[in-house]
Structure formats: structure tokens, C-alpha cells
Design a protein around this motif. Structure first.
Motif, PDB file in Angstrom:
ATOM      1  N   ALA A  47      70.856  -5.151  49.963  1.00 28.08           N
ATOM      2  CA  ALA A  47      70.092  -4.306  50.605  1.00 28.08           C
ATOM      3  C   ALA A  47      70.219  -3.733  51.912  1.00 28.08           C
ATOM      4  CB  ALA A  47      68.573  -4.903  51.111  1.00 28.08           C
ATOM      5  N   LEU A  48      71.733  -4.471  52.670  1.00 26.93           N
ATOM      6  CA  LEU A  48      72.024  -4.514  54.320  1.00 26.93           C
ATOM      7  C   LEU A  48      73.095  -3.135  53.588  1.00 26.93           C
ATOM      8  CD1 LEU A  48      72.569  -7.737  55.594  1.00 26.93           C
ATOM      9  CD2 LEU A  48      70.939  -5.772  56.240  1.00 26.93           C
ATOM     10  N   ILE A  49      73.590  -3.013  52.195  1.00 22.97           N
ATOM     11  CA  ILE A  49      74.615  -1.664  51.966  1.00 22.97           C
ATOM     12  C   ILE A  49      73.684  -0.784  52.089  1.00 22.97           C
ATOM     13  CG2 ILE A  49      76.113  -1.425  50.880  1.00 22.97           C
ATOM     14  CD1 ILE A  49      76.622  -3.600  49.707  1.00 22.97           C
ATOM     15  N   ARG A  50      74.680   0.428  52.572  1.00 27.15           N
ATOM     16  CA  ARG A  50      73.175   1.959  52.917  1.00 27.15           C
ATOM     17  C   ARG A  50      74.377   2.801  52.366  1.00 27.15           C
ATOM     18  NH1 ARG A  50      72.556   5.379  57.091  1.00 27.15           N
ATOM     19  NH2 ARG A  50      73.181   3.203  58.519  1.00 27.15           N
ATOM     20  N   PHE A  91      86.022  -0.846  51.691  1.00 20.43           N
ATOM     21  CA  PHE A  91      85.856  -1.917  50.705  1.00 20.43           C
ATOM     22  C   PHE A  91      85.383  -3.111  51.485  1.00 20.43           C
ATOM     23  CE2 PHE A  91      88.129   1.455  48.058  1.00 20.43           C
ATOM     24  CZ  PHE A  91      87.767   1.608  47.056  1.00 20.43           C
ATOM     25  N   SER A  92      86.107  -4.046  52.195  1.00 20.53           N
ATOM     26  CA  SER A  92      85.978  -4.929  52.781  1.00 20.53           C
ATOM     27  C   SER A  92      84.213  -4.728  53.924  1.00 20.53           C
ATOM     28  CB  SER A  92      87.013  -5.076  54.001  1.00 20.53           C
ATOM     29  OG  SER A  92      88.354  -5.090  53.664  1.00 20.53           O
ATOM     30  N   GLN A  97      74.801  -7.687  59.064  1.00 22.80           N
ATOM     31  CA  GLN A  97      75.331  -6.705  59.388  1.00 22.80           C
ATOM     32  C   GLN A  97      74.733  -6.050  58.476  1.00 22.80           C
ATOM     33  OE1 GLN A  97      78.417  -6.594  61.895  1.00 22.80           O
ATOM     34  NE2 GLN A  97      77.367  -8.171  63.417  1.00 22.80           N
ATOM     35  N   GLU A  98      74.484  -4.344  58.529  1.00 28.68           N
ATOM     36  CA  GLU A  98      74.363  -3.551  57.690  1.00 28.68           C
ATOM     37  C   GLU A  98      75.255  -2.653  57.212  1.00 28.68           C
ATOM     38  OE1 GLU A  98      71.841   0.592  59.049  1.00 28.68           O
ATOM     39  OE2 GLU A  98      70.576   0.031  57.538  1.00 28.68           O
ATOM     40  N   ALA A  99      75.868  -2.133  56.255  1.00 31.91           N
ATOM     41  CA  ALA A  99      77.204  -1.463  56.105  1.00 31.91           C
ATOM     42  C   ALA A  99      76.956  -0.334  54.865  1.00 31.91           C
ATOM     43  CB  ALA A  99      77.965  -2.448  55.018  1.00 31.91           C
ATOM     44  N   ILE A 100      78.055   0.771  56.026  1.00 29.47           N
ATOM     45  CA  ILE A 100      78.096   1.653  55.183  1.00 29.47           C
ATOM     46  C   ILE A 100      78.553   2.473  53.533  1.00 29.47           C
ATOM     47  CG2 ILE A 100      78.282   4.379  55.135  1.00 29.47           C
ATOM     48  CD1 ILE A 100      77.083   3.870  57.863  1.00 29.47           C
ATOM     49  N   LEU A 101      77.926   2.474  52.103  1.00 27.52           N
ATOM     50  CA  LEU A 101      79.121   2.791  51.884  1.00 27.52           C
ATOM     51  C   LEU A 101      79.026   4.283  51.700  1.00 27.52           C
ATOM     52  CD1 LEU A 101      80.218   1.839  48.628  1.00 27.52           C
ATOM     53  CD2 LEU A 101      78.083   2.038  47.462  1.00 27.52           C
ATOM     54  N   PRO A 102      80.287   5.115  51.364  1.00 30.52           N
ATOM     55  CA  PRO A 102      80.165   6.230  51.877  1.00 30.52           C
ATOM     56  C   PRO A 102      81.302   6.690  50.211  1.00 30.52           C
ATOM     57  CG  PRO A 102      82.782   5.060  52.402  1.00 30.52           C
ATOM     58  CD  PRO A 102      81.500   3.977  51.909  1.00 30.52           C
ATOM     59  N   VAL A 103      81.077   6.341  49.449  1.00 37.66           N
ATOM     60  CA  VAL A 103      81.922   7.156  48.423  1.00 37.66           C
ATOM     61  C   VAL A 103      80.450   5.884  46.530  1.00 37.66           C
ATOM     62  CG1 VAL A 103      84.131   6.514  48.504  1.00 37.66           C
ATOM     63  CG2 VAL A 103      82.783   4.349  47.116  1.00 37.66           C
ATOM     64  N   ASP A 104      80.727   6.195  45.263  1.00 37.88           N
ATOM     65  CA  ASP A 104      79.994   5.915  44.552  1.00 37.88           C
ATOM     66  C   ASP A 104      80.065   4.755  44.453  1.00 37.88           C
ATOM     67  OD1 ASP A 104      78.807   8.502  44.220  1.00 37.88           O
ATOM     68  OD2 ASP A 104      80.221   9.220  42.745  1.00 37.88           O
ATOM     69  N   GLU A 105      78.455   3.641  43.726  1.00 40.50           N
ATOM     70  CA  GLU A 105      79.405   3.244  42.480  1.00 40.50           C
ATOM     71  C   GLU A 105      80.531   2.658  41.779  1.00 40.50           C
ATOM     72  OE1 GLU A 105      76.317  -0.352  41.955  1.00 40.50           O
ATOM     73  OE2 GLU A 105      75.361   0.752  43.983  1.00 40.50           O
ATOM     74  N   SER A 106      80.098   3.927  40.632  1.00 41.26           N
ATOM     75  CA  SER A 106      81.651   3.681  39.742  1.00 41.26           C
ATOM     76  C   SER A 106      82.816   3.509  40.543  1.00 41.26           C
ATOM     77  CB  SER A 106      80.811   4.980  38.883  1.00 41.26           C
ATOM     78  OG  SER A 106      81.025   5.999  39.996  1.00 41.26           O
ATOM     79  N   VAL A 107      82.832   3.921  41.367  1.00 40.18           N
ATOM     80  CA  VAL A 107      84.199   4.102  42.005  1.00 40.18           C
ATOM     81  C   VAL A 107      85.177   2.947  41.257  1.00 40.18           C
ATOM     82  CG1 VAL A 107      85.737   3.670  44.591  1.00 40.18           C
ATOM     83  CG2 VAL A 107      83.951   5.839  44.057  1.00 40.18           C
ATOM     84  N   ARG A 108      86.872   2.834  41.001  1.00 45.18           N
ATOM     85  CA  ARG A 108      87.046   1.810  40.966  1.00 45.18           C
ATOM     86  C   ARG A 108      88.140   1.453  41.162  1.00 45.18           C
ATOM     87  NH1 ARG A 108      88.223  -2.034  36.580  1.00 45.18           N
ATOM     88  NH2 ARG A 108      85.991  -1.123  35.366  1.00 45.18           N
ATOM     89  N   HIS A 109      89.533   0.279  42.188  1.00 47.91           N
ATOM     90  CA  HIS A 109      89.624   0.691  42.646  1.00 47.91           C
ATOM     91  C   HIS A 109      90.959  -1.281  42.528  1.00 47.91           C
ATOM     92  CE1 HIS A 109      92.815   1.391  45.972  1.00 47.91           C
ATOM     93  NE2 HIS A 109      92.460   0.788  46.526  1.00 47.91           N
ATOM     94  N   ARG A 155      82.292  -7.568  54.127  1.00 49.38           N
ATOM     95  CA  ARG A 155      81.728  -8.415  54.980  1.00 49.38           C
ATOM     96  C   ARG A 155      80.414  -8.567  55.425  1.00 49.38           C
ATOM     97  NH1 ARG A 155      86.437  -6.136  57.861  1.00 49.38           N
ATOM     98  NH2 ARG A 155      84.935  -4.396  58.472  1.00 49.38           N
ATOM     99  N   GLU A 156      80.337  -6.751  56.294  1.00 47.66           N
ATOM    100  CA  GLU A 156      78.899  -6.755  57.523  1.00 47.66           C
ATOM    101  C   GLU A 156      77.785  -7.745  56.514  1.00 47.66           C
ATOM    102  OE1 GLU A 156      81.828  -6.125  58.893  1.00 47.66           O
ATOM    103  OE2 GLU A 156      81.669  -4.018  58.613  1.00 47.66           O
TER     104      GLU A 156
END
Lengths: 324, 324
Positions: A273-276, A195-196, A206-218, A200-201
Motif C-alpha cells: 500500500a506504500l507504493i504510489r 525498480f529498487s 516509507q512511501e515509494a513512487i512507481l512511474p511506469v505501468d505494472e505490466s513493464v517487464r525487465h 526498498r522504501e
């Protein structure tokens, strides 16, 4: 002069709290002296009268801390959620057993003082004390049903805090922090670390990895808001809390998609665009069991204030960590 | 052969359980060997393969017990409610810290065995994990809101049991016992001690003191029913429990006036005349904070069975303890 102890004072929130106390004092009172306790400290960190190096797993260290009779104790130290799940012993030792020992030592010190020593203790609990199924908004009377080791340990600590408070041994306040974003520095072992990272990246090119769906609410708060909660909790009239000393803090409920839009507003398409997207089933499952939204009516009525929205959370990171 | 350990095997319920196991075995399986662990044992007590003398406050004793890898462990040992309230250290050490240590050692043993050691653990929790305000009947999803140190400690132990169960480290079952009456022997330090006294003493031709109003309603089970719960819990399919391993047991909800009528039915007016009303504000206040009635739907669906009524509870005492 009030003597203030921050257990976990070398961590991200502890350092930020120490820094703010050095500038503003505690509730306008600048006649304070701040001691930090942690396993290690960042170089050139926040100012403090003393930096004690120790381990909560060594109960003699806890005894020495409590015997020094600080007026205000912030207890922020914990093994984070991911590590508590992967290392049963470490999590239950530090977050569970060591916390019970801390409470027992506080009672001993209170008793030995003839009831005179009644410190303010502010403990950072977590929304992980709650488990699914969740209502749309989690109310203040949501039962404690943790579904992780970390959540179970934090719930045990809350029970100890409530008992200390009920008995008048300490002025006890437990605050359940939302997931703190945007954390500065490097990813940590918490399952929530991404989530950070996804903010942050990219802000740091820098590139960042998103391991969950964009629909995740928190449910989120900035480090700046977290420090505000801690300082407010230290000045609270505990008589207003009754027997339940644990408060779910206010926060910002939003989806990952909304977070990405806040990043876009702050830093443009190039940053986004850096979020993968790289789905991780384990993290998706863990995060799927987390709370999405709260109705923290009690905390709001007691004057705790969250960030205005996720844009404000991104702005707080840029102002606090990217602006020299 | 299954090896069975009873922690707290020298106590009233532990002895009764050991005796019943020696006669009936466990769920019809008589190929068992029973070991008891306690600080002391009554003379001429229940048969057992071994009687270990030790203290839960000495964690090395816990380590040795767990390392012996019993197949079934009944954990009945506790500092009772009244003493946990008067002695903060003792209650939190034995009911809290020692229980966390027990759980941590079970995880270590499970891990060292390569996951092969997964004992059945039956833990006696208490309805003291619930605090007022209560609904008329406390449902199975009543939140954990203890208002005593004893209740907070038992809630911590339930959280550890749930975590052990969720992780598959033990086959965990926590059962919340109603207040056990009629206890044989002498009054103990529990605030609930008089509930047994007002029946037991008159049945033995002695005076008894009633410190509360006759209108007080509470929730009861006989020692015989409690042993039945334990044996049933040891044979339960834990897959049916899901992540919440704690079950409120069925019981008998009745007023003190109704209990006195059951005494009259069993032993006449002369017995009832031995009850002396001597109001005690402290006990009245403590008991006023206790649950009065439950809707233990989950436990009933799982086959747990209570005494039929308070007459049956009085009869169980007469049959088990006054008939030679």
C-alpha cells in the motif's frame, strides 16, 4: 600474494565485492590484498589494504593505477545511465574516453614489461549496449545497437576490452549486468532507480513512487548475484571465451506486478500500500526501450548463476541489508 | 556561402574530393569555400581556400577546427589498418580517442550555440567493423564484430556518430567504404595495398607482387566512386537514416583472378606478366578474415552508386591518373 584493484570500489557493488573478498578471498585464495579506487568512500565501509581517492576524468590517476600492476582489476566505475543521457560530456569522458585511455595504458604497461604483465581485467558492461527492436529473449549474438549515450559508451568499452583480449594484453572479461535490485541506500540518477525504490522504501516503512505501468517487464539481479558474477569472472578460463569477451549475465525476467507480489509475500499488503502510482512519461519512454528478457546460454554454460526468482532477490536484500 | 572542412584533406581521397568540389561544388551549389586539415599536403595539390597543418593527436587542433563552425565536415583521416595493428597506441589515439574528443567538442559547440550549430558530418568508416564468420553477402543488419584494432576503432567512431545523430547535435552520416582500388601513387601500410599494386604497377610498366591466392574474393570501389559516395552523403536527407547512421557502401565483389582479367583487357598479356606470385602467409591470413561481398540494400535505396564492374574500376584509374 595476488594484488586486487577495484576501480569504483567506493560504490555499492564495489563495497559489497570488497567485503566479500575480505571474508572469502578470490576463488578460495585468501592470500590477496585489495586496493580500492574511487572519488569517495562510505564511512565505516568495507575493509581494504588501501583506499585511493581519485577521478577517472584525471587521466594521470589512471596512469598511476595501471603502473602499479595489479594482478586482478575489477573496473566497475561509471556514470550511470540517466546522468550519461543528461550530461553528454561527463558520460563520454568517464565511460568512453577514460576507458580508452585505461586500455591504452594497459597496453603500454604490457609492452614495457616485455609481455610479462597480463592482468585479469573484469569490466562491468550493461544490457544498455542493446537497443530495440528486441526479440522476446535476447540471444548471445544480439548485435550492439545502443540507443542511449550510456549504452554507446559501454559498447565502446567492450570493443576496447575485446581488442585487449584478442591481443593477449589482458585476460579480458566484460560482463553485462542486469539491472541491479534491490539497491540499498538512496535513489540514484539512473532511470531504473524506481525498480529498487518500490521494494526498498516499503520494506523500510516509507512511501515509494512507481512511474511506469505494472505490466513493464525487465531483467534483474541482486547485488549479491552481481558480486558472484564478478568473482566468477575473475576465475574464468578466458580461453573459453574466444574473441568475444562480453557476456550477458543471467538474471530474473519479471513484470513490475510480479515484483510487487514478491514484496507482498515478504512484507504483506501494508507494504504494498506504500507504493504510489505516479506515471512519468519520460521514464516510461526510457524504460520502454529496455530489454525485457535474455537467453544467456553462454554465461550459464560458463557457470554464472543468477538469483532463483524475484522472491530470492527480495530475500537477498532483507538478509544483506535489513538483518543485523 | 557554405564552409566545408575536409579532415584528412591531404590524403588521396581528400585531395580528390577537394578537386571535385572545386570543379562541381557540393550538390550543384558552387557557393562553397573548402578548408583542408592534414599533417602534410602533396605539392601542387587540389585547390583550397586554406590548408591547415595539424595533428589529430593534438586535441587542441581538434578544438580549434570544431570552434571554427564549418557547415559541412568530411572526416576522412585515419591510421590505416596495417599500422593500427602494428602500433596499438597510434591507432587507438587517432582513430579512437581523438574521434571521441571530436564528437565531444562538437556537442560543446552545439550547446554553446544554443542548439543553432548543427553541422553535417560525413565520416568514413570501414567494412573492417565486421568480422568473420560472414554470410555470403553481408546484410545491412550485420552486427559489429571487428577482429582487428582498426575495425574496433572505426566501430567506436560509428557509435559516437550514432549518438551525435540521435541527439540532433550533428547531421551524422557514416559511410563504410569498400577497399579503394586502384589507388594512385606508392604502396601504403594497409594490408590491402597489393590490390592496387597488382593493377597500378603493371599499368606503369613495373613489376607487382601478389601475396595471396588468385581465388581471394574481396569488395572494391574506385577513388572516383568513393568521392561520389562522400558528396552524396553530404546531401542526404538524414531523417531517412533513423538511429543507425552507418551505411555499408555499394561496391564490386570480385576475385583476384577476375581483377587480373580486367588488367589483361585494358593492357594485355604483357602487363599481366609483370605480376609475380609471392605468397605471404601474414597477408593471406589477414585478408582471409575480410568480407567478400555485401548486400548494401539501404545505401542503394538511398541513391549511392558503385562502379559498374572491375573493368570500370581499372578504366577510372587510367582516365583519372594516366591520361593527361
Amino acid at each position: 600474494m595476488r594484488r586486487v584493484l577495484i576501480i569504483g570500489g567506493g560504490g555499492m557493488v564495489g563495497q559489497k565485492l570488497a567485503h566479500r573478498l575480505s571474508v572469502e578471498g578470490l576463488d578460495g585464495d585468501t592470500d590477496i590484498e585489495v586496493t580500492l579506487f574511487d572519488m569517495a568512500y562510505p564511512e565505516g565501509g568495507a575493509p581494504a589494504a588501501e583506499r585511493i581517492v581519485g577521478q577517472l576524468g584525471n587521466f594521470a590517476d589512471i596512469d598511476a593505477l595501471v603502473a602499479a600492476r595489479y594482478d586482478v582489476i575489477f573496473h566497475l566505475a561509471a556514470i550511470v545511465s540517466g546522468e550519461s543521457e543528461s550530461d553528454f560530456q561527463k558520460g563520454w569522458l568517464i565511460n568512453g574516453a577514460a576507458f580508452l585511455h585505461f586500455g591504452m595504458k594497459l597496453e603500454e604497461e604490457h609492452r614495457v614489461s616485455g609481455g610479462a604483465y597480463v592482468p585479469r581485467v573484469v569490466f562491468t558492461s550493461s544490457i544498455a549496449v542493446f537497443g530495440p527492436p528486441f526479440p522476446d529473449q535476447i540471444p548471445d549474438d544480439q548485435p550492439l545497437t545502443p540507443q542511449t549515450s550510456y549504452g554507446a559508451q559501454k559498447a565502446c568499452a567492450e570493443l576496447m576490452m575485446n581488442d585487449l583480449g584478442r591481443r593477449g594484453i589482458v585476460e579480458a572479461v566484460s560482463i553485462r549486468l542486469p539491472t541491479i535490485v534491490v539497491r540499498p541506500g538512496k535513489p540514484n540518477l539512473a532511470a531504473s532507480s524506481f525498480f529498487s525504490g518500490i521494494i526498498r522504501e516499503p520494506l523500510n516503512g516509507q512511501e515509494a513512487i512507481l512511474p511506469v505501468d505494472e505490466s513493464v517487464r525487465h531483467w534483474h539481479a541482486s547485488p549479491r548475484a552481481a558480486v558472484g558474477f564478478l568473482i566468477h569472472a575473475a576465475g574464468l578460463d578466458t580461453a573459453l571465451l574466444g574473441d568475444n569477451r562480453a557476456l550477458s549475465m543471467p538474471g530474473v525476467s519479471c513484470t513490475v506486478a510480479e515484483q510487487i507480489e514478491s514484496l507482498r509475500a515478504a512484507a504483506g499488503d501494508k507494504a504494498v500500500a506504500l507504493i504510489r502510482h505516479e506515471p512519468n512519461e519520460t521514464i516510461q519512454r526510457i524504460v520502454g526501450g529496455w530489454a525485457r528478457d535474455f537467453d544467456p546460454a553462454r554465461a550459464l554454460a560458463l557457470g554464472f548463476r543468477a538469483d532463483a526468482d524475484f522472491d530470492a532477490i527480495v530475500r537477498a536484500y532483507i538478509e544483506d541489508y535489513l538483518t543485523d
